[in-house]
Design a protein around this motif. Structure first.
Motif, PDB file in Angstrom:
ATOM      1  N   ASN A 170       0.829  -1.191   0.000  1.00 33.03           N
ATOM      2  CA  ASN A 170       0.000   0.000   0.000  1.00 33.03           C
ATOM      3  C   ASN A 170       0.866   1.245   0.000  1.00 33.03           C
ATOM      4  N   MET A 180       2.964   1.922  -2.497  1.00 34.03           N
ATOM      5  CA  MET A 180       3.390   2.112  -3.874  1.00 34.03           C
ATOM      6  C   MET A 180       3.346   3.591  -4.244  1.00 34.03           C
ATOM      7  N   LYS A 210      -6.062  -8.562  -2.005  1.00 39.27           N
ATOM      8  CA  LYS A 210      -5.813  -7.129  -1.812  1.00 39.27           C
ATOM      9  C   LYS A 210      -6.461  -6.330  -2.942  1.00 39.27           C
ATOM     10  N   TYR A 240      -7.475  -2.037  -4.174  1.00 43.43           N
ATOM     11  CA  TYR A 240      -7.060  -0.653  -3.970  1.00 43.43           C
ATOM     12  C   TYR A 240      -7.934   0.275  -4.813  1.00 43.43           C
ATOM     13  N   TYR A 279      -7.475   4.170  -6.460  1.00 42.11           N
ATOM     14  CA  TYR A 279      -6.594   5.298  -6.717  1.00 42.11           C
ATOM     15  C   TYR A 279      -7.379   6.410  -7.406  1.00 42.11           C
ATOM     16  N   LEU A 286      -3.260   6.891  -3.773  1.00 44.73           N
ATOM     17  CA  LEU A 286      -4.041   5.847  -3.112  1.00 44.73           C
ATOM     18  C   LEU A 286      -5.047   6.491  -2.164  1.00 44.73           C
ATOM     19  N   TYR A 333      -7.662   1.093   0.553  1.00 44.59           N
ATOM     20  CA  TYR A 333      -7.194  -0.243   0.230  1.00 44.59           C
ATOM     21  C   TYR A 333      -7.790  -1.241   1.203  1.00 44.59           C
ATOM     22  N   TYR A 349      -7.160  -5.488   2.583  1.00 45.34           N
ATOM     23  CA  TYR A 349      -6.347  -6.704   2.569  1.00 45.34           C
ATOM     24  C   TYR A 349      -7.204  -7.958   2.486  1.00 45.34           C
TER      25      TYR A 349
END
Lengths: 113, 114
Positions: A99, A101, B31, B33, B35, B45, B48, B50
């Protein structure tokens, strides 16, 4: 200062040229490095993925990582009009969760026939 | 190769509306995410996850919320859209595994708030 700097271009080359795309970074903890290609109105597509320093080749594409200089490159040989896209570099320090990145802003490339 | 689907692809809507952007992936990735991508800017980001019932805020402050009730589904909701929410929203996923697994992206939702 941004953690990842990428020359935005635009870059225009003739078909068949060798293209060099570059990113610099400031966080020495980065150890996973990626290049994504993003066509207009599409999501980023993973091109190359490397760990730590060194070179990786895949067809016409070569990724280079120089951790001592905090500098990564993507070379495209025999460039084709279909390579026209925006190229994003990305990097991460964490081993598991990524996370963290960080992305460059992208370089827009046009390859002219 | 990961298959990630985002809907709608484009949305133009008025201020104050509630919006849900859908994201689904078929690869069983743990996972996921979200953006935000603006022209000439790096991806940021905003959320997110997991796994199921796990959600975290990202680096970029966002007025949106997310949920993860099923592994394959990670919707993003704006309760009351504002013009400042105009942007492209990209969903990504990556598998669990040793080392760092690269993220795979959907084609995005381009959102315009009038």
């Amino acid at each position: 200062q941004k953690e990842v700097e990428q020359d935005p271009g635009p870059l225009s080359v003739p078909e068949g040229a060798i293209v060099s795309l570059n990113c610099t970074y400031s966080n020495s903890a980065f150890q996973y490095f990626m290049w994504y290609r993003q066509y207009s109105r599409k999501g980023p597509e993973l091109l190359m993925y490397t760990y730590s320093s060194g070179n990786k080749e895949d067809g016409r594409f070569t990724a280079q990582v120089d951790k001592s200089s905090k500098y990564i490159s993507l070379f495209i040989r025999d460039s084709q009009p279909s390579d026209s896209a925006t190229y994003l570099c990305a990097m991460s320090a964490s081993r598991g969760n990524n996370n963290d990145m960080r992305f460059g802003a992208g370089t827009r490339l046009t390859v002219k026939p | 190769e990961a298959d990630i689907y985002q809907t709608p692809r484009y949305l133009v809507i008025g201020t104050g509306k509630k919006i849900t952007l859908e994201c689904s992936q078929t690869m069983g990735h743990d996972k996921m995410y979200w953006y935000q991508q603006d022209p000439g800017m790096e991806l940021h980001l905003i959320h997110y996850s997991y796994g199921v019932n796990s959600t975290e805020k990202g680096d970029l402050s966002s007025e949106s919320t997310v949920s993860r009730i099923r592994t394959e589904h990670f919707p993003l909701t704006l309760e009351s859209a504002r013009p400042s929410h105009t942007s492209q929203y990209l969903c990504a996923s990556s598998p669990q595994g040793s080392g760092n697994q690269p993220q795979h992206f959907g084609d995005g939702t381009r959102l315009s708030i009038l």
